[in-house]
Scaffold this motif. Structure first.
Motif, PDB file in Angstrom:
ATOM      1  N   LEU A  88      -0.224   6.286   3.392  1.00 35.56           N
ATOM      2  CA  LEU A  88      -0.406   5.546   2.149  1.00 35.56           C
ATOM      3  C   LEU A  88       0.618   5.983   1.102  1.00 35.56           C
ATOM      4  CD1 LEU A  88      -2.404   3.382   1.018  1.00 35.56           C
ATOM      5  CD2 LEU A  88      -3.644   5.287  -0.036  1.00 35.56           C
ATOM      6  N   ASP A  89       0.853   7.281   0.986  1.00 34.72           N
ATOM      7  CA  ASP A  89       1.849   7.784   0.033  1.00 34.72           C
ATOM      8  C   ASP A  89       3.252   7.308   0.402  1.00 34.72           C
ATOM      9  OD1 ASP A  89      -0.148   9.118  -1.339  1.00 34.72           O
ATOM     10  OD2 ASP A  89       0.340  11.093  -0.514  1.00 34.72           O
ATOM     11  N   PHE A  90       3.532   7.251   1.679  1.00 31.57           N
ATOM     12  CA  PHE A  90       4.822   6.754   2.170  1.00 31.57           C
ATOM     13  C   PHE A  90       5.018   5.301   1.744  1.00 31.57           C
ATOM     14  CE2 PHE A  90       7.284   4.905   5.813  1.00 31.57           C
ATOM     15  CZ  PHE A  90       8.451   5.648   5.682  1.00 31.57           C
ATOM     16  N   MET A  91       4.001   4.487   1.915  1.00 30.85           N
ATOM     17  CA  MET A  91       4.060   3.083   1.509  1.00 30.85           C
ATOM     18  C   MET A  91       4.238   2.959  -0.004  1.00 30.85           C
ATOM     19  SD  MET A  91       0.970   1.841   4.033  1.00 30.85           S
ATOM     20  CE  MET A  91       0.647   0.327   3.121  1.00 30.85           C
ATOM     21  N   ASP A  92       3.529   3.779  -0.753  1.00 28.55           N
ATOM     22  CA  ASP A  92       3.631   3.735  -2.214  1.00 28.55           C
ATOM     23  C   ASP A  92       5.020   4.156  -2.685  1.00 28.55           C
ATOM     24  OD1 ASP A  92       1.024   2.883  -2.457  1.00 28.55           O
ATOM     25  OD2 ASP A  92       0.215   4.870  -2.930  1.00 28.55           O
ATOM     26  N   ALA A  93       5.557   5.214  -2.079  1.00 26.96           N
ATOM     27  CA  ALA A  93       6.862   5.716  -2.497  1.00 26.96           C
ATOM     28  C   ALA A  93       7.960   4.689  -2.264  1.00 26.96           C
ATOM     29  CB  ALA A  93       7.185   7.009  -1.749  1.00 26.96           C
TER      30      ALA A  93
END
Length: 307
Positions: A88-93
């Motif tokens: 999820l953090d990867f997608m957000d970044a």
């Protein structure tokens, strides 16, 4: 020309290394590897999707390859919530509002969790072995002996001997798992050397050991992720369009004759059992993986056009 390169993105915990293929304006597709594998599992898949116009990203999970924790104080957790939060953090970044996901083993678990808890962020899902979300509260219940014996490596990792063994013999142990889990995959022996360097990551052992201890409640999780674990304990259903690919010759988790996961999917769902395929599904069956992804991408495209 399609772009193919190794890039990094920083999250609150990690510098995540990822390989990227295809045009920057293409629809994003994220491909996720498992244990003990790495992005090489998708070498026959990512370039083809890129040629079709998709932006394909293949990250190294925490504890693998060039991905690194950004602080010494960050817990080297391997629990399922950590893998999902990383995704999820990867997608957000990367500012992806919505992506298509494919994954198996650890990567399939991350993909299933994000699809279950954040369905608005997932266009479609290809999952190795169906519903990959662990039911940790039920983990202490014994399983049939024919299942238990396949999990020897997990019980090994619960001991200090297992920690020492994985530390000293990580390449040999993981090579053995490749052979046991994909017993009919003749090419695996020659390809293993391409993946093995990813296990030299300084956090590999700690992340792996924590993963296999936490799932049996033998190690506490990261307190910051407890809210995700509580949500997963309810075994949420997956509503996004999904295809489950199962290796008929999987040496660690052979698929049962009856699909026990179907009730966990509330939207479009299809299960495909692949003859002659073991645990490393995308690398052993790249065409079947490609076909499943393309089927879902075409299907969701058609649905969007009809709205």
């Amino acid at each position: 020309m399609p772009l193919t390169s190794l890039l990094y993105v920083r999250t609150s915990m990690l510098d995540i290394a990822y390989e990227t293929h295809g045009p920057l304006d293409g629809e994003p597709v994220i491909l996720l590897h498992g244990f003990p594998y790495d992005p090489r599992a998708y070498d026959a898949i990512a370039p083809v999707l890129a040629e079709r116009g998709y932006r394909v990203l293949v990250p190294y999970l925490r504890g693998y390859g060039p991905t690194r924790f950004i602080h010494d104080q960050v817990m080297r957790s391997g629990q399922q919530a950590a893998l999902a939060k990383d995704l999820l953090d990867f997608m957000d970044a990367l500012a992806f509002p919505r992506v298509t996901l494919a994954g198996y083993d650890w990567g399939g678990r991350a993909a299933c969790i994000v699809a279950a808890l954040w369905p608005q962020r997932v266009r479609a899902l290809v999952s190795g072995d169906g519903y990959n979300i662990q039911n940790i509260p039920q983990s202490i219940s014994p399983r049939p002996p024919e299942t238990e014996h396949r999990l020897w490596y997990q019980y090994y990792f619960h001991t200090q001997r297992g920690i020492d063994g994985l530390t000293a013999n990580r390449r040999e142990l993981c090579e053995l798992l490749w052979a046991l889990w994909s017993p009919t995959w003749a090419a695996g022996t020659g390809l293993y050397g391409q993946t093995a360097p990813s296990f030299d990551n300084p956090d590999f052992v700690e992340v792996v050991i924590h993963s296999y201890r936490h799932r049996f409640m033998y190690a506490p999780g990261d307190p910051a992720l407890e809210w995700i674990e509580q949500a997963l304990a309810r075994q949420p259903t997956i509503s996004v369009p999904s295809i489950s690919l199962c290796g008929a010759d999987d040496g660690v988790g052979p698929p049962p004759e009856e699909d026990e996961d179907a009730a966990r999917f509330s939207g479009f769902y299809q299960r495909q059992v692949l003859p002659g395929v073991g645990h490393n599904i995308p690398q052993e069956a790249p065409q079947a993986t490609l076909d499943a992804l393309q089927q879902l991408l075409d299907q969701t495209d058609a649905q969007n056009r009809s709205r």
